[in-house]
Each structure stands twice: as structure tokens, then as C-alpha cells.
Design an enzyme around this catalytic site. Structure first.
Site: not given
Ligand code: ATP
Ligand code: MG
Length: 559
Positions: A41, A265, A275
Site C-alpha cells: 500500500e 510476518r 508503518k
Molecule cells: P504495516 O503494518 O507496516 O503497515 P502492511 O502489511 O500494511 O504493513 P503493506 O504495504 O500492505 O503493509 O504490505 C505489503 C506486503 O508486505 C504485504 O503482502 C504484507 O503482508 C507484507 N508485509 C508487511 N509487513 C511485513 C512483515 N513485517 N513481515 C513480512 N511481510 C510483511
Molecule cells: Mg496493508
């Protein structure tokens, strides 16, 4: 590092659970080739957790001859920005990966809208006028079934009219939503008439003002995967409860059957991967920006001097699991050292200078010593290091009342100045307060490396720089951002910001041999006997700035 790679290449590595699934799907002919996607995102900069997801998605496709799309999950216009879009591409490339297509969930807004109309016509979606709070209460709980919305039995015709009016901008935000009509008593809460669309009068970074209704994540993700024929849609564990709904939309619409798989994760000690919280640190000025070298962002660790090779090695080592774990940040630091030890150029930099005068060395004489840039590669390039009568050594390398085991410089003691001569401390000069301000030493010309005669060795070797040639540089010695190992487990009456490490940045001054400023390797360098440092973009022609990447050694050993 050489050795490291050999070991892993020779041992037949066990497949991880995703590789097992993929090999089975290929063998059974369920798929012809592998198609994955990385779906960020664009609401922030990528962090180390994303690196794991990138290495996994791109790595699996590479291993099985498939492809990976970069798909921005841009369904939430208020938080998204092209600044983030650009940084994400830069970071993926830096990690060493190239996507097949660059796509956006918003590319599919028309198609998603059409499918919503289809669901309405089939009696599978309805416009709900309840408030957000009423909808929340009506959902029930895990133990208590929900109740049907009073608007649930609107006819498809009425729903279609209302939905089109929503799209046309006739209603205010929050006035109406579109929901799937599934089962308000379903044991999986996700199925209790999930929201498909909400009204949002927001400017979208790509579609501009075309839309005032935006699709929800659950209604978007699976269909986007399906449109792109993603074979394995990999996401983090918390999405496992969403999977049945992911499948429901795909089955109900009868479109390409993408499948979702979940992995744990990445959580790391002494840092955070959210984030939202990272954004708060930036906005509150608690760090210097997204690329502050203490940040776990990819641009942060890049500025710190971590290499993509080290990050990929780390992701390989941690593997993929189905259980959440807290990984030790020391493993990441170990990977960084493995990589830099093999590749980085060496230079001598004194941080806490103590002057040494070589009394029997001619005044005004300069000898340029040819020193290897990397001792692991003695045949490789070298740098020239000037030796003169007046030198600096690090204060910590001298001790007046030294214990027996102290093998550096002490009164009457001998030490080798790295790459050059053995010197002997003849006199300790002190100021009025009794502080040591200078050492008067003599050197033994016969100990010059390469000189004729028997090699004389002493126990200690220390680094040094020529006073006249030393370049003053700014040092930014970084340490961990937080003081607590598990930042996902902080006491309820505390805030994560209470655990910021006050000593995470300590400024210092270094006196460097001149060749350091000519270094063109583009990666972090080793300050001999001290640590790895990476030149910061804040450097000016007058003053170079170096960030501490990591210490030289650590007692840590990976299992
Ligand atoms: P955040 O919680 O930091 O906002 P998010 O999952 O909302 O992270 P996205 O931009 O939606 O962030 O994530 C893009 C991809 O990265 C998704 O497939 C997500 O599952 C993966 N991802 C995000 N954080 C992690 C993590 N800590 N470990 C492994 N994969 C991750
Ligand atoms: Mg997300």
C-alpha cells in the site's frame, strides 16, 4: 562469505512450505508457471518486513521460472501518495529485483465496479444506510450471531439505483455503503455481510476525482490477483481469516482461481515494523526522516550501509514459517558483517586521538606505504598510506599502568603500527593536570615490512594516521533505536516512544588516512579495528560524514 555460500550450496536444503506447495501444483499440472505479486500500500516507505515479503515473492518466482508483478494496493486515497510509490520502486530495485508489470489496484476500479453491479443484480449485495456504529453493533460477536440490517431486503433494482447514485456523488460520506449479502450468523465474522464499497470524496493519486466510492481490501485483493492470474498470493498470517472470503468472491464471480497462502510476518528485536508508528516517528521529528539510518526502513538501512546482499542473506537464513517469531536483530547485523567483511575496503581512522612523535624519524620525511584495500584479497587494489614523524593513535590503545595482558602501547612497551614499523614508547608527556597529551617514541627501521633480515614480531598491532595528512571527518555513531528487545510487548501503561534509545546517535570526529576520501567502492568501508562505516549524503567537499553501519565484531554466532 565464500565459505558461507559453499556450505549452504552443498547441503541439500529442505523446501519451505511454499516451495512444497508450488512444486506439488506444478507436478500435478494445476499450474503451468508461477505468478506472484508484491502488493504494497503506497502509504509509507518499505521496511525490513517488506524485504522479507519481496525476497519471498520475487525469490519463489525466480526459482521456478515465473514472474512477479508489483501491484500497488491503492484503495485508500487519503493516506496514499506518489512519493511512496516512487520510493517503493527504488527500494525493490535496490534489493536486486525487477518486477514484470507495474500495476495498481486502481487500474481495476472499473472492473470491480462492474462485478459489484453483477453481485447486486444476483441478489448478493445491497446498499446499507446504517451508520458505521450500527453496522458494527449489528455484526454480533464471535459467540453471538449478528442481526440483519433493516435495509438488507432491498430489491436488486433499488440497490442498483442507490449504488449508481452513490457512485454519482449523491450521498455524503458515511451515508451509505455497499455490503455483500452472505450470512449475518456465519461463524466466520468476515462473512457477516462484509463491506464492499464506502463513500469517500478524496482525490486519488491516480484516478483523480473520477471516483467517490472506493472498494474495500477484501473485495479488491483477490479479484486483482485473479485478473493478473496470480497463482500463489502470499500474505502475512493475520490474513488467514480473510482467506475464505477471498475464495468466496473468486468462486461467486467464477473468475481465475488464485489462492492465498499465509506466512509469519517478520518481527525484529529492538525495532518496530509498523508503518503507522514509523510515520509517527518521522512526523514528530523523533528521527531525522524515513531514511534516518536508525530506521528499519529500506532507505534507512541503505543509508546506514547495509547492503542488499546482506538483506537477501538474512531473508534466506530466517526462512518462512507459519508461526510468528521475534527474530534477533543480531542475525541481521551478522549478515551485514559477513558481506562487508568479504567486500569492503579498509582504512585507518582514529577517533580519540593521542599524539605520537617518533623522535628518531626525520622531520619532514613522508613514506608512502602500499597497503591492501582488502586483506582477503592481497593481490587486489591497494591504497597509499603516508607515514611521518607525527602521528595520531587512538587513546584507548595506550595505557600508562597497563596490566600484563595489555598488548598495545605502554611505557617502555613496543607495538607495531599497522602496515609499518614497530615503535617503542620512550616518554609520556603530561599537561599540568596530569593528562597524557603526547607520547615520545622511537621506531626500529629494521622492522619495515619487506626489509631484509629476520622478521621481528610483537604481540600488538594498532592503527594510526599521520597528523599532517589526517582528514577530519564527522562520525555518526548509530545504535539501536529502542531499548527494549520485544517492542510488540510493551506494558499497557507505556507508549512505544517511551523506549526510544537516548544514545541511538552519538556524534564524533574521526581523523582519517587520506585515501578514505577517495574511496569509490560505493559500499560501506571498514575502519580498521573499529567498525563498518558508510559515507552519508550529508557529506560536503569540506567535510565528509560517515555513518556507523555496525561494529566490527560481536560475540553473536548464528545457530
Ligand atoms: P504495516 O503494518 O507496516 O503497515 P502492511 O502489511 O500494511 O504493513 P503493506 O504495504 O500492505 O503493509 O504490505 C505489503 C506486503 O508486505 C504485504 O503482502 C504484507 O503482508 C507484507 N508485509 C508487511 N509487513 C511485513 C512483515 N513485517 N513481515 C513480512 N511481510 C510483511
Ligand atoms: Mg496493508
Amino acid at each position: 562469505m565464500e565459505e558461507q555460500i559453499k556450505v549452504t550450496a552443498e547441503e541439500p536444503k529442505k523446501l519451505n512450505f511454499l516451495e512444497e506447495i508450488i512444486e506439488k501444483d506444478l507436478k500435478e499440472g494445476k499450474i503451468d508457471s508461477v505468478m506472484t505479486r508484491f502488493p504494497p500500500e503506497p502509504n509509507g516507505y518499505l521496511h525490513l518486513g517488506h524485504a522479507k515479503s519481496i525476497c519471498l515473492n520475487f525469490g519463489l518466482a525466480q526459482k521456478y521460472g515465473g514472474k512477479t508483478n508489483l501491484r500497488y494496493d491503492d484503495t485508500n486515497p487519503t493516506k496514499e501518495d506518489t512519493e511512496y510509490v516512487d520510493s517503493i520502486k527504488e527500494d525493490i530495485n535496490w534489493l536486486g529485483f525487477q518486477w514484470d508489470k507495474e500495476l495498481y489496484a486502481s487500474d481495476y476500479f472499473d472492473q470491480l465496479y462492474e462485478w459489484a453491479e453483477e453481485l447486486i443484480k444476483r441478489g448478493l449485495a445491497y446498499v446499507d444506510d446504517q451508520t458505521q456504529e450500527e453496522i458494527r453493533l449489528g455484526r454480533g460477536t464471535v459467540d453471538k450471531p449478528g442481526v440483519n440490517s433493516p435495509y438488507r431486503d432491498r430489491t436488486p433494482e433499488e440497490n442498483l439505483r442507490l449504488f449508481r447514485e452513490m457512485k454519482a456523488g449523491k450521498y455524503a460520506e458515511g451515508e451509505k455503503v455497499l455490503r455483500a449479502k452472505i450470512d449475518m450468523a456465519h461463524p466466520n465474522m468476515m462473512f457477516r455481510d462484509p463491506l464492499l464499497y464506502r463513500i469517500k470524496f478524496a482525490h486519488h493519486h491516480r484516478t483523480g476525482d473520477k471516483w467517490c466510492i472506493y472498494p474495500m481490501y477484501d473485495y479488491t485483493h483477490g479479484q486483482c490477483d485473479s485478473i493478473e492470474h496470480i497463482t500463489h498470493s502470499i500474505c502475512t498470517l493475520e490474513f488467514d481469516v480473510h482467506r475464505p472470503l477471498y475464495d468466496w468472491f473468486i468462486e461467486t464471480l467464477g473468475i481465475y482461481p488464485s489462492h492465498q497462502y499465509e506466512f509469519a510476518r517478520l518481527n525484529l528485536t529492538y525495532t518496530l515494523m509498523s508503518k503507522r508508528k514509523l510515520l509517527e516517528l518521522v512526523q514528530k521529528g523523533l528521527v531525522a526522516g524515513w531514511d534516518d539510518p536508525r530506521m528499519p526502513t529500506l532507505c534507512g538501512v541503505r543509508r546506514r550501509g547495509y547492503t542488499p546482499e546482506a538483506l537477501r542473506m538474512f531473508c534466506e537464513k530466517i526462512g518462512v514459517s507459519k508461526r510468528d517469531q521475534l527474530m534477533d536483530i543480531q542475525l541481521l547485523e551478522w549478515c551485514v558483517r559477513q558481506d562487508l567483511n568479504a567486500r569492503s575496503n579498509r582504512y585507518m581512522v582514529v577517533q580519540d586521538p593521542l599524539k605520537v612523535t617518533i623522535t628518531n624519524y626525520p622531520e619532514g620525511q613522508v613514506e608512502w606505504f602500499d597497503c591492501p584495500l582488502n586483506p582477503a584479497d592481497p593481490e587486489g587494489a591497494s591504497r597509499k598510506v603516508p607515514f611521518t614523524r607525527e602521528l595520531y593513535i587512538d587513546r584507548a590503545d595506550f595505557m600508562e599502568d597497563a596490566p600484563k595482558k595489555f598488548f598495545r602501547l605502554k611505557p617502555e612497551g613496543e607495538v607495531r603500527l599497522k602496515y609499518t614499523y614497530i615503535i617503542k614508547c620512550e616518554e609520556v608527556v603530561k599537561d599540568a593536570e596530569g593528562n597524557v597529551i603526547e607520547l615520545k617514541c622511537t621506531y626500529d627501521p629494521s622492522t619495515r615490512p619487506g626489509a631484509e633480515g629476520p622478521w621481528r614480531s610483537v604481540k600488538g598491532t594498532i592503527h594510526w594516521v599521520s597528523c599532517e595528512h589526517a582528514a577530519e571527518i564527522e562520525l555518526r555513531n548509530y545504535d539501536r533505536l529502542f531499548t527494549q528487545a520485544n517492542m510488540n510487548d510493551i506494558p499497557e501503561d507505556k507508549d512505544y516512544k517511551d523506549f526510544l534509545n537516548p544514545d541511538s546517535l552519538i556524534f564524533g570526529t574521526g581523523y582519517a588516512e587520506p585515501a578514505l576520501l577517495e574511496d569509490a567502492s560505493g559500499i560501506a568501508v571498514q575502519f580498521e579495528r573499529t567498525g563498518y562505516y558508510f559515507k552519508d549524503p550529508d557529506s560536503t567537499p569540506e567535510k565528509a560524514v560517515f555513518n556507523k553501519t555496525t561494529a566490527l565484531k560481536d560475540s553473536y554466532k548464528p545457530e
